[in-house]
Motif scaffolding. Structure first.
Motif, mmCIF file in Angstrom:
data_model
loop_
_atom_site.group_PDB
_atom_site.id
_atom_site.type_symbol
_atom_site.label_atom_id
_atom_site.label_comp_id
_atom_site.label_asym_id
_atom_site.label_seq_id
_atom_site.Cartn_x
_atom_site.Cartn_y
_atom_site.Cartn_z
ATOM 1 N N TRP A 10 -10.633 -8.260 -17.125
ATOM 2 C CA TRP A 10 -9.390 -8.188 -15.728
ATOM 3 C C TRP A 10 -9.776 -6.814 -15.143
ATOM 4 C CZ3 TRP A 10 -6.116 -10.983 -13.067
ATOM 5 C CH2 TRP A 10 -5.112 -10.503 -12.531
ATOM 6 N N ASN A 11 -10.180 -5.778 -15.862
ATOM 7 C CA ASN A 11 -10.321 -4.682 -15.208
ATOM 8 C C ASN A 11 -11.519 -4.723 -14.083
ATOM 9 O OD1 ASN A 11 -8.156 -3.429 -16.130
ATOM 10 N ND2 ASN A 11 -9.345 -2.449 -18.029
ATOM 11 N N LYS A 20 -5.429 -10.971 -8.138
ATOM 12 C CA LYS A 20 -5.284 -9.657 -8.529
ATOM 13 C C LYS A 20 -4.783 -8.782 -7.825
ATOM 14 C CE LYS A 20 -7.455 -5.874 -11.277
ATOM 15 N NZ LYS A 20 -8.807 -5.182 -11.864
ATOM 16 N N SER A 21 -5.149 -8.965 -6.519
ATOM 17 C CA SER A 21 -4.709 -8.023 -5.637
ATOM 18 C C SER A 21 -3.354 -8.306 -5.110
ATOM 19 C CB SER A 21 -5.560 -8.182 -4.224
ATOM 20 O OG SER A 21 -6.809 -7.925 -4.520
ATOM 21 N N ASP A 36 -9.956 -4.825 -6.859
ATOM 22 C CA ASP A 36 -8.673 -4.876 -6.427
ATOM 23 C C ASP A 36 -8.682 -4.262 -4.903
ATOM 24 O OD1 ASP A 36 -5.974 -4.773 -5.760
ATOM 25 O OD2 ASP A 36 -5.506 -3.297 -7.379
ATOM 26 N N SER A 50 -1.317 -6.970 -8.322
ATOM 27 C CA SER A 50 -1.346 -5.410 -8.315
ATOM 28 C C SER A 50 -0.349 -4.825 -7.282
ATOM 29 C CB SER A 50 -2.995 -4.738 -8.082
ATOM 30 O OG SER A 50 -3.561 -5.281 -8.928
ATOM 31 N N ILE A 54 -12.412 -6.958 -12.132
ATOM 32 C CA ILE A 54 -12.118 -7.821 -10.972
ATOM 33 C C ILE A 54 -11.857 -6.592 -9.896
ATOM 34 C CG2 ILE A 54 -10.647 -9.532 -9.665
ATOM 35 C CD1 ILE A 54 -10.317 -10.682 -12.553
#
Length: 246
Positions: free
Chosen positions: A121-122, A163-164, A126, A167, A124
């Motif tokens: 996940w990290n 993800k964006s 943002d 976040s 990807i």
């Protein structure tokens, strides 16, 4: 005089022959190469404008992919790197030692899986603001095109968007928590709407993946059923008439 007439006649024959020759057709690849050259130079605005002009005359999926990649490039996501974070690979997981705490095998396996997916996940990107708008423009460009490669590219871009979205929502919620001593129902309701957008993106993601990997259609259909079930539960929540704080 005869020499002049001969040269004039020869010239006319040469130009006539040249005029009769067919020009070699310009291939789509040659047309797109000019836009890719602009991308290589980081001239994203010009590349987007160029590919858009090409798309107006040639709505081929290769052109759509080129335009989408230009949008993604302006957002800071390079086409040659975009699949790296979308492929799950085995990653080394640090051994978790907790003194005095006995973990069964299932719990240990769960922790290991979480560590793997967290690292994944990290990776990807943002993106927010104008960059996120570019991702949405790229997705818009690729919609209604069912070619598997296009749908896979769309799926990867959609993961970035998911993800964006998450976040941004988490960040806004944390800021609200810091600015208030209590959380009220009127503070929570916008985040329920926000979660709906996340679920909507996930449903579109499964549709993209289904077209990219049709042999796994049944799996993605089952996932959509589960997501729809959660969405229905959220939409059926009853909110207090009056604002309540906790």
């Amino acid at each position: 005089m005869k020499t002049f007439i001969f040269l004039l006649s020869l010239t006319l024959v040469i130009f006539t022959q040249i005029g009769c020759q067919k020009e070699e057709p310009v291939t789509r690849q040659q047309v797109l190469s000019e836009g890719f050259s602009l991308m290589d130079q980081g001239r994203w605005d010009e590349a987007i404008s160029y590919f858009q002009d090409v798309l107006d005359h040639d709505p081929h999926y290769h052109v759509k992919l080129a335009l989408a990649s230009a949008y993604a490039g302006r957002a800071g996501i390079k086409i040659e790197q975009i699949y790296q974070f979308s492929v799950v690979k085995e990653v080394p997981v640090p051994k978790i030692e907790m003194k005095g705490l006995a973990l069964d095998k299932q719990t240990s396996a769960t922790l290991e899986n979480l560590a793997k997916y967290l690292e994944h996940w990290n990776k990807i990107p943002d993106v927010q603001g104008k960059s996120r708008a570019d991702i949405l423009s790229a997705l818009k460009t690729l919609e209604n095109e069912n070619e598997p490669g296009v749908r896979l590219y769309s799926a990867v871009l959609r993961i970035v968007n998911v993800k964006s979205t998450i976040s941004q929502g988490v960040e806004n919620f944390n800021l609200r928590l810091q600015s208030k001593k209590k959380i009220c129902t009127q503070d929570l309701k916008p985040y329920v709407n926000w979660s709906g957008k996340v679920f909507e993106s996930l449903i579109l993601l499964t549709s993209d993946l289904e077209l990219a990997f049709p042999e796994q259609k049944k799996n993605y259909e089952e996932i959509r059923v589960k997501i729809d079930d959660v969405v229905n539960q959220v939409s059926n929540l009853s909110w207090p008439v009056s604002n309540q704080c906790y």
